[in-house]
Design a protein around this motif. Structure first.
Motif, PDB file in Angstrom:
ATOM      1  N   VAL A 199       0.841  -1.203   0.000  1.00  0.00           N
ATOM      2  CA  VAL A 199       0.000   0.000   0.000  1.00  0.00           C
ATOM      3  C   VAL A 199       0.876   1.253   0.000  1.00  0.00           C
ATOM      4  O   VAL A 199       0.640   2.190  -0.764  1.00  0.00           O
ATOM      5  N   SER A 200       1.899   1.247   0.823  1.00  0.00           N
ATOM      6  CA  SER A 200       2.795   2.397   0.909  1.00  0.00           C
ATOM      7  C   SER A 200       3.540   2.623  -0.402  1.00  0.00           C
ATOM      8  O   SER A 200       3.711   3.766  -0.838  1.00  0.00           O
ATOM      9  N   SER A 201       3.960   1.542  -1.029  1.00  0.00           N
ATOM     10  CA  SER A 201       4.682   1.653  -2.296  1.00  0.00           C
ATOM     11  C   SER A 201       3.787   2.243  -3.384  1.00  0.00           C
ATOM     12  O   SER A 201       4.232   3.067  -4.184  1.00  0.00           O
ATOM     13  N   TYR A 202       2.520   1.838  -3.415  1.00  0.00           N
ATOM     14  CA  TYR A 202       1.594   2.407  -4.401  1.00  0.00           C
ATOM     15  C   TYR A 202       1.370   3.890  -4.143  1.00  0.00           C
ATOM     16  O   TYR A 202       1.312   4.686  -5.082  1.00  0.00           O
ATOM     17  N   ASN A 203       1.239   4.267  -2.882  1.00  0.00           N
ATOM     18  CA  ASN A 203       1.021   5.679  -2.545  1.00  0.00           C
ATOM     19  C   ASN A 203       2.214   6.544  -2.934  1.00  0.00           C
ATOM     20  O   ASN A 203       2.059   7.733  -3.185  1.00  0.00           O
ATOM     21  N   GLN A 204       3.409   5.951  -3.008  1.00  0.00           N
ATOM     22  CA  GLN A 204       4.595   6.696  -3.411  1.00  0.00           C
ATOM     23  C   GLN A 204       4.771   6.706  -4.927  1.00  0.00           C
ATOM     24  O   GLN A 204       5.674   7.342  -5.441  1.00  0.00           O
ATOM     25  N   GLY A 205       3.909   5.977  -5.644  1.00  0.00           N
ATOM     26  CA  GLY A 205       3.950   5.996  -7.100  1.00  0.00           C
ATOM     27  C   GLY A 205       4.657   4.817  -7.734  1.00  0.00           C
ATOM     28  O   GLY A 205       4.795   4.763  -8.956  1.00  0.00           O
ATOM     29  N   ASP A 206       5.110   3.859  -6.948  1.00  0.00           N
ATOM     30  CA  ASP A 206       5.818   2.693  -7.475  1.00  0.00           C
ATOM     31  C   ASP A 206       4.825   1.553  -7.669  1.00  0.00           C
ATOM     32  O   ASP A 206       4.607   0.734  -6.785  1.00  0.00           O
ATOM     33  N   VAL A 207       4.209   1.497  -8.852  1.00  0.00           N
ATOM     34  CA  VAL A 207       3.170   0.504  -9.118  1.00  0.00           C
ATOM     35  C   VAL A 207       3.779  -0.895  -9.243  1.00  0.00           C
ATOM     36  O   VAL A 207       3.237  -1.864  -8.710  1.00  0.00           O
ATOM     37  N   GLU A 208       4.912  -1.017  -9.927  1.00  0.00           N
ATOM     38  CA  GLU A 208       5.549  -2.325 -10.092  1.00  0.00           C
ATOM     39  C   GLU A 208       5.995  -2.896  -8.747  1.00  0.00           C
ATOM     40  O   GLU A 208       5.821  -4.079  -8.474  1.00  0.00           O
ATOM     41  N   GLY A 209       6.576  -2.065  -7.915  1.00  0.00           N
ATOM     42  CA  GLY A 209       6.990  -2.504  -6.584  1.00  0.00           C
ATOM     43  C   GLY A 209       5.795  -2.903  -5.740  1.00  0.00           C
ATOM     44  O   GLY A 209       5.854  -3.859  -4.970  1.00  0.00           O
ATOM     45  N   SER A 210       4.697  -2.182  -5.904  1.00  0.00           N
ATOM     46  CA  SER A 210       3.482  -2.504  -5.173  1.00  0.00           C
ATOM     47  C   SER A 210       2.929  -3.857  -5.600  1.00  0.00           C
ATOM     48  O   SER A 210       2.469  -4.648  -4.762  1.00  0.00           O
ATOM     49  N   GLU A 211       2.968  -4.141  -6.905  1.00  0.00           N
ATOM     50  CA  GLU A 211       2.507  -5.445  -7.389  1.00  0.00           C
ATOM     51  C   GLU A 211       3.383  -6.570  -6.839  1.00  0.00           C
ATOM     52  O   GLU A 211       2.883  -7.616  -6.416  1.00  0.00           O
ATOM     53  N   ARG A 212       4.689  -6.353  -6.847  1.00  0.00           N
ATOM     54  CA  ARG A 212       5.619  -7.371  -6.353  1.00  0.00           C
ATOM     55  C   ARG A 212       5.407  -7.633  -4.872  1.00  0.00           C
ATOM     56  O   ARG A 212       5.332  -8.786  -4.423  1.00  0.00           O
ATOM     57  N   LEU A 213       5.262  -6.574  -4.084  1.00  0.00           N
ATOM     58  CA  LEU A 213       5.047  -6.739  -2.657  1.00  0.00           C
ATOM     59  C   LEU A 213       3.687  -7.373  -2.364  1.00  0.00           C
ATOM     60  O   LEU A 213       3.551  -8.144  -1.419  1.00  0.00           O
ATOM     61  N   GLY A 214       2.680  -7.065  -3.174  1.00  0.00           N
ATOM     62  CA  GLY A 214       1.373  -7.694  -3.016  1.00  0.00           C
ATOM     63  C   GLY A 214       1.432  -9.185  -3.282  1.00  0.00           C
ATOM     64  O   GLY A 214       0.819  -9.986  -2.563  1.00  0.00           O
ATOM     65  N   ARG A 215       2.179  -9.581  -4.326  1.00  0.00           N
ATOM     66  CA  ARG A 215       2.350 -11.024  -4.609  1.00  0.00           C
ATOM     67  C   ARG A 215       3.079 -11.709  -3.468  1.00  0.00           C
ATOM     68  O   ARG A 215       2.709 -12.812  -3.043  1.00  0.00           O
ATOM     69  N   ASN A 216       4.124 -11.062  -2.945  1.00  0.00           N
ATOM     70  CA  ASN A 216       4.855 -11.633  -1.807  1.00  0.00           C
ATOM     71  C   ASN A 216       3.939 -11.774  -0.599  1.00  0.00           C
ATOM     72  O   ASN A 216       4.015 -12.770   0.128  1.00  0.00           O
ATOM     73  N   ALA A 217       3.087 -10.793  -0.370  1.00  0.00           N
ATOM     74  CA  ALA A 217       2.140 -10.872   0.749  1.00  0.00           C
ATOM     75  C   ALA A 217       1.197 -12.052   0.571  1.00  0.00           C
ATOM     76  O   ALA A 217       0.894 -12.764   1.528  1.00  0.00           O
ATOM     77  N   LEU A 218       0.737 -12.274  -0.663  1.00  0.00           N
ATOM     78  CA  LEU A 218      -0.146 -13.410  -0.925  1.00  0.00           C
ATOM     79  C   LEU A 218       0.558 -14.726  -0.659  1.00  0.00           C
ATOM     80  O   LEU A 218       0.009 -15.607   0.017  1.00  0.00           O
ATOM     81  N   TYR A 219       1.782 -14.890  -1.169  1.00  0.00           N
ATOM     82  CA  TYR A 219       2.510 -16.140  -0.985  1.00  0.00           C
ATOM     83  C   TYR A 219       2.796 -16.417   0.487  1.00  0.00           C
ATOM     84  O   TYR A 219       2.639 -17.546   0.956  1.00  0.00           O
ATOM     85  N   VAL A 220       3.206 -15.404   1.216  1.00  0.00           N
ATOM     86  CA  VAL A 220       3.514 -15.595   2.634  1.00  0.00           C
ATOM     87  C   VAL A 220       2.230 -15.846   3.427  1.00  0.00           C
ATOM     88  O   VAL A 220       2.224 -16.637   4.378  1.00  0.00           O
ATOM     89  N   ALA A 221       1.121 -15.214   3.033  1.00  0.00           N
ATOM     90  CA  ALA A 221      -0.155 -15.461   3.718  1.00  0.00           C
ATOM     91  C   ALA A 221      -0.617 -16.895   3.492  1.00  0.00           C
ATOM     92  O   ALA A 221      -1.103 -17.555   4.429  1.00  0.00           O
ATOM     93  N   ILE A 222      -0.458 -17.396   2.276  1.00  0.00           N
ATOM     94  CA  ILE A 222      -0.829 -18.789   2.005  1.00  0.00           C
ATOM     95  C   ILE A 222       0.065 -19.734   2.811  1.00  0.00           C
ATOM     96  O   ILE A 222      -0.416 -20.714   3.395  1.00  0.00           O
ATOM     97  N   ALA A 223       1.350 -19.440   2.877  1.00  0.00           N
ATOM     98  CA  ALA A 223       2.256 -20.262   3.683  1.00  0.00           C
ATOM     99  C   ALA A 223       1.860 -20.217   5.148  1.00  0.00           C
ATOM    100  O   ALA A 223       1.893 -21.246   5.848  1.00  0.00           O
ATOM    101  N   SER A 224       1.438 -19.067   5.632  1.00  0.00           N
ATOM    102  CA  SER A 224       1.010 -18.927   7.017  1.00  0.00           C
ATOM    103  C   SER A 224      -0.238 -19.762   7.297  1.00  0.00           C
ATOM    104  O   SER A 224      -0.345 -20.410   8.348  1.00  0.00           O
ATOM    105  N   ILE A 225      -1.173 -19.765   6.367  1.00  0.00           N
ATOM    106  CA  ILE A 225      -2.385 -20.564   6.539  1.00  0.00           C
ATOM    107  C   ILE A 225      -2.042 -22.051   6.554  1.00  0.00           C
ATOM    108  O   ILE A 225      -2.535 -22.812   7.404  1.00  0.00           O
TER     109      ILE A 225
END
Length: 111
Positions: free
Chosen positions: A65-91
């Motif tokens: 979210v912070s990366s998108y607010n700073q204007g880095d859309v690609e970084g935001s997508e990458r961090l969002g994917r990482n969040a998804l993968y780590v959340a699935i691993a956590s579950i």
């Protein structure tokens, strides 16, 4: 004694006109919609018994979210994917911990 300069309304109106002229020649780029950050999923994973892992997922999501607010859309997508993968691993880790705990608890024989 220092003199105080007063800005007249003529200067202000000239500055406003310059801003208008500068905005006319430039076309605004279309705003990119925010990529998925999976914040709700990562908050849900905080209830799983895999605490170090789900906190990392939450941090990745907030960084997205912070990366998108700073204007880095690609970084935001990458961090969002990482969040998804780590959340699935956590579950998955949480389900394994609960399964192992229940298996050990209900299969032990009390003497």
């Amino acid at each position: 004694m220092m003199s105080v300069t007063v800005v007249s309304s003529d200067v202000k109106s000239t500055l406003d006109q310059d801003k208008e002229l500068a905005g006319e020649g430039e076309e605004q780029a279309p705003e990119v919609p925010p990529p998925r950050n999976y914040l709700i999923l990562t908050i849900f994973t905080c209830f799983c018994p895999a605490y170090p892992v789900n906190i990392v997922a939450l941090v990745f999501s907030v960084m997205s979210v912070s990366s998108y607010n700073q204007g880095d859309v690609e970084g935001s997508e990458r961090l969002g994917r990482n969040a998804l993968y780590v959340a699935i691993a956590s579950i998955i880790i949480g389900i394994l911990v609960i399964t192992i705990y229940c298996t050990v608890h209900f299969t032990t024989v009390e003497l």
